[in-house]
Write a protein that holds these residues in place. Structure first.
Motif, short mmCIF file in Angstrom:
data_model
loop_
_atom_site.label_atom_id
_atom_site.label_comp_id
_atom_site.label_asym_id
_atom_site.label_seq_id
_atom_site.Cartn_x
_atom_site.Cartn_y
_atom_site.Cartn_z
N ALA A 151 28.39 0.19 47.07
CA ALA A 151 29.52 0.07 47.98
C ALA A 151 29.75 1.38 48.72
CB ALA A 151 30.77 -0.36 47.22
N ALA A 152 29.68 2.51 48.00
CA ALA A 152 29.88 3.81 48.63
C ALA A 152 28.79 4.10 49.66
CB ALA A 152 29.91 4.90 47.56
N LEU A 153 27.55 3.78 49.33
CA LEU A 153 26.46 3.98 50.27
C LEU A 153 26.60 3.06 51.48
CD1 LEU A 153 23.54 4.36 47.72
CD2 LEU A 153 24.18 6.07 49.43
N GLY A 154 27.07 1.83 51.23
CA GLY A 154 27.25 0.88 52.32
C GLY A 154 28.32 1.32 53.31
N ARG A 155 29.32 2.06 52.84
CA ARG A 155 30.33 2.60 53.75
C ARG A 155 29.80 3.78 54.55
NH1 ARG A 155 33.53 1.44 49.09
NH2 ARG A 155 33.32 3.60 48.33
N LEU A 156 28.74 4.39 54.06
CA LEU A 156 28.19 5.59 54.70
C LEU A 156 27.10 5.26 55.70
CD1 LEU A 156 28.42 8.77 54.39
CD2 LEU A 156 26.38 8.57 52.93
N LEU A 157 26.20 4.34 55.31
CA LEU A 157 25.00 4.06 56.10
C LEU A 157 24.68 2.57 56.07
CD1 LEU A 157 22.61 6.88 54.80
CD2 LEU A 157 23.59 6.76 57.09
N PRO A 158 23.95 2.06 57.07
CA PRO A 158 23.41 0.70 56.94
C PRO A 158 22.35 0.66 55.85
CG PRO A 158 22.54 1.80 58.89
CD PRO A 158 23.61 2.70 58.35
N GLU A 159 22.05 -0.52 55.36
CA GLU A 159 21.12 -0.66 54.25
C GLU A 159 19.75 -0.06 54.56
OE1 GLU A 159 19.51 -1.58 50.55
OE2 GLU A 159 21.60 -1.51 51.21
N ASP A 160 19.29 -0.14 55.81
CA ASP A 160 17.97 0.41 56.12
C ASP A 160 17.96 1.93 56.20
OD1 ASP A 160 19.25 0.85 58.52
OD2 ASP A 160 17.98 -0.47 59.71
N GLY A 161 19.12 2.57 55.97
CA GLY A 161 19.17 4.01 55.88
C GLY A 161 19.25 4.52 54.46
N VAL A 162 19.23 3.59 53.48
CA VAL A 162 19.34 3.95 52.06
C VAL A 162 18.00 3.65 51.39
CG1 VAL A 162 20.54 3.51 49.89
CG2 VAL A 162 21.80 3.42 52.06
N PHE A 163 17.49 4.61 50.65
CA PHE A 163 16.19 4.49 49.99
C PHE A 163 16.38 4.73 48.50
CE2 PHE A 163 15.43 5.31 54.36
CZ PHE A 163 14.24 4.68 54.68
N ARG A 164 16.38 3.64 47.72
CA ARG A 164 16.42 3.73 46.26
C ARG A 164 14.97 3.76 45.80
NH1 ARG A 164 19.39 0.13 48.51
NH2 ARG A 164 21.68 0.23 48.41
N VAL A 165 14.42 4.96 45.75
CA VAL A 165 12.97 5.07 45.65
C VAL A 165 12.48 4.83 44.22
CG1 VAL A 165 12.76 6.60 47.63
CG2 VAL A 165 13.07 7.58 45.35
N ASP A 166 11.28 4.30 44.15
CA ASP A 166 10.59 4.11 42.88
C ASP A 166 9.12 4.39 43.16
OD1 ASP A 166 9.33 3.27 40.58
OD2 ASP A 166 10.63 1.54 40.28
N HIS A 167 8.62 5.54 42.66
CA HIS A 167 7.26 5.93 43.00
C HIS A 167 6.22 4.96 42.44
CE1 HIS A 167 7.55 7.77 38.97
NE2 HIS A 167 6.24 7.72 38.95
N PHE A 168 6.62 4.12 41.47
CA PHE A 168 5.69 3.10 40.97
C PHE A 168 5.26 2.17 42.11
CE2 PHE A 168 5.56 2.51 36.16
CZ PHE A 168 5.75 3.86 35.93
N LEU A 169 6.17 1.90 43.04
CA LEU A 169 5.85 0.96 44.12
C LEU A 169 4.85 1.54 45.11
CD1 LEU A 169 9.35 -0.62 44.85
CD2 LEU A 169 7.55 -1.37 43.28
N ALA A 170 4.61 2.85 45.05
CA ALA A 170 3.63 3.46 45.93
C ALA A 170 2.27 3.61 45.26
CB ALA A 170 4.13 4.83 46.40
N LYS A 171 2.15 3.20 44.00
CA LYS A 171 0.86 3.30 43.33
C LYS A 171 -0.12 2.30 43.94
CE LYS A 171 2.43 5.06 38.85
NZ LYS A 171 1.50 6.20 38.76
N GLN A 172 -1.37 2.70 44.05
CA GLN A 172 -2.37 1.88 44.72
C GLN A 172 -2.50 0.51 44.07
OE1 GLN A 172 -3.90 3.00 47.48
NE2 GLN A 172 -4.86 1.02 47.77
N THR A 173 -2.52 0.45 42.73
CA THR A 173 -2.69 -0.83 42.05
C THR A 173 -1.53 -1.77 42.32
OG1 THR A 173 -3.91 0.30 40.29
CG2 THR A 173 -3.11 -1.90 39.81
N VAL A 174 -0.32 -1.24 42.37
CA VAL A 174 0.84 -2.08 42.64
C VAL A 174 0.77 -2.66 44.04
CG1 VAL A 174 3.35 -2.13 42.78
CG2 VAL A 174 2.23 -0.76 41.02
N LEU A 364 -2.78 1.10 36.03
CA LEU A 364 -2.02 1.90 36.98
C LEU A 364 -2.47 3.34 37.08
CD1 LEU A 364 1.56 0.58 36.15
CD2 LEU A 364 -0.02 -0.23 37.89
N ASP A 365 -3.04 3.88 36.02
CA ASP A 365 -3.41 5.29 36.06
C ASP A 365 -4.49 5.55 35.02
OD1 ASP A 365 -3.49 7.93 36.65
OD2 ASP A 365 -1.58 8.47 35.72
#
Length: 454
Positions: A151-174, A364-365
């Protein structure tokens, strides 16, 4: 286009191990260059921070820093102050020196308890239109906290400006799961409960918690790994075919999977989960102290270093298929893979034992893919033997964190979690945490260097 990256918590372990080497790999690929600003309350100046950047890249990059790293170091700036103070945040943004429309990444490499205070402080700052806010896991410590932070992030930025990152999703196998499933006619028709018996998502580690014990003791394996990383892997395995690989389509299909995961009740937790904590032992010839003897650990918390949870995805495609998510520290071997186990053949043509079940393994590794198939034996042509078709996938360049950073700079949210995904993850694990806190499932012990609880 010049990109600015302002790192809050710039002298922390996460920044040194992952962010700075990742930035070093991608800095020269950003048109117009990349400007790095470190923000923390350490007693440093710009020269001291630049030395820190160079030292971290040298230490955590296998081949040492490339000559191009000098450009990143020379352009780095330092702002000392409280990261929850609007004045400090404004100074950090100004130090990046980018135009209002250029991408400006504000990376919260901080303990999760500081996320909301920082976001609330940002609401008092004049923000550029190209701002992207990056939040590391864990995203909150429970469902209520994740909802409030969203909710706090939504008041600050649109959803496409928020990045809840997970480096697992950048792994080649994933990422290859998408191509494997949705670009091969031969596989996707088999991708359902009609042909798949079970799925294991495993992240076993030989590393112990000693260096991170003070943090880890307030988190544990379920929060640290299952709630985010392993559930994200589950979404890629179980999602329905998206109409495209656009951020909106992928986020919608991933959220659908998590919404379909059955909420574990206490009977489910008692039957389908395990937790454990390692005692003293030996891992790969190295003596490891018991977890409870590590600095900063309170044994009374009962923090688990091993977590195993079996979940059920209540959809037409996956009804009756158990998804086993498992992770542990100080185990005998590193095992990081997704195992798709197919059902037995419906009729035995060959005499003797039933043919081995086909298994597809995605490691994965290092990144590898293998498939077990049964073929006729060399000696007796009517006997069976199992062969493994195995391939090593190309090594990523840049690293997963480099991929993440490039995606954030480009405004591409596909390697991040949507707000709904973060909240659904907590909805799934909170009942398990509550039941474990009430000792519905005993905290088992296992020796460091073993395969886990007996």
């Amino acid at each position: 286009m010049t990109a600015g990256v302002v790192v809050l918590g710039a002298t922390g372990d996460l920044t040194a191990r992952y962010l700075l080497p990742g930035l070093a790999h991608v800095a020269q690929t950003v048109p117009g260059g990349l400007r790095l600003v470190g923000v923390a309350n350490d007693d440093l100046d710009t020269a001291g921070f630049r030395a820190h950047v160079h030292g971290a890249v040298a230490r955590y990059t296998p081949d040492g820093p490339d000559p191009e790293v000098a450009a990143l170091v020379d352009a780095a700036a330092w702002v000392r102050g409280d990261v929850t103070d609007p004045a400090t945040l404004a100074a950090g943004i100004a130090a990046a020196g980018v135009d209002d429309t250029d991408p400006l990444v504000l990376y919260l490499a901080l303990p999760h308890g500081l996320f909301r205070p920082v976001v609330e402080a940002l609401a008092q700052v004049d923000l550029p239109s190209g701002l992207r806010v990056v939040v590391e896991k864990p995203f909150g410590s429970d469902l209520a906290g994740a909802t409030a932070l969203n909710a706090a992030l939504g008041r600050l930025l649109p959803e496409d400006g928020v990045f809840r990152v997970d480096h697992f999703l950048a792994k080649q196998t994933v990422l290859n799961l998408l191509g494997l499933r949705f670009a091969n006619r031969v596989l996707e028709p088999l991708w359902s409960s009609a042909h798949i018996e079970s799925v294991d998502i495993v992240f076993d580690e030989t590393v112990d918690a000693q260096s991170r014990a003070a943090y880890y003791d307030r988190s544990g394996a379920l929060r640290d790994m299952v709630q985010n990383h392993l559930l994200q892997l589950l979404t890629y395995v179980a999602m329905e075919p998206p109409t495209s690989t656009s951020p909106a389509d992928l986020a919608a299909r991933k959220a659908d999977v998590l919404r379909a995961v059955r909420t574990p009740d206490r009977d489910h937790v008692a039957r389908w989960t395990r937790r454990g904590r390692y005692t003293a032992g030996t891992v790969a010839g190295r003596a490891v102290d018991a977890y409870t003897d590590a600095p900063g650990v309170d044994p009374a918390r009962g923090t688990e270093t091993y977590a195993e949870v079996t979940l059920h995805v209540d959809t037409w495609r996956w009804g009756g298929v158990p998804f086993r998510l498992r992770t542990g520290k100080a185990l005998a071997a590193d095992r990081r893979e997704i195992v798709v186990r197919f059902r037995e053949v419906p009729h035995r043509v060959f005499a003797g034992e039933a043919p081995a079940r086909n298994e597809l393994r995605l490691q994965l590794d290092p990144d590898r893919m293998s498939l077990d198939l049964n073929v006729n034996g060399i000696g007796d042509p009517f006997a069976l033997e199992t062969v493994t078709l195995d391939t090593e996938l190309a090594r990523q360049d840049p690293t997963p964190y480099g991929q993440l950073l490039l995606a954030v700079i480009d405004g591409d949210t596909r390697l991040s979690a949507h707000a709904a995904e973060a909240e659904e993850g907590w909805r799934i694990v909170e009942p398990v945490l509550a039941a474990w806190a009430d000792d519905v499932v005993p905290l088992e012990e296992y020796a460091a260097g073993s395969d886990g609880p007996a």
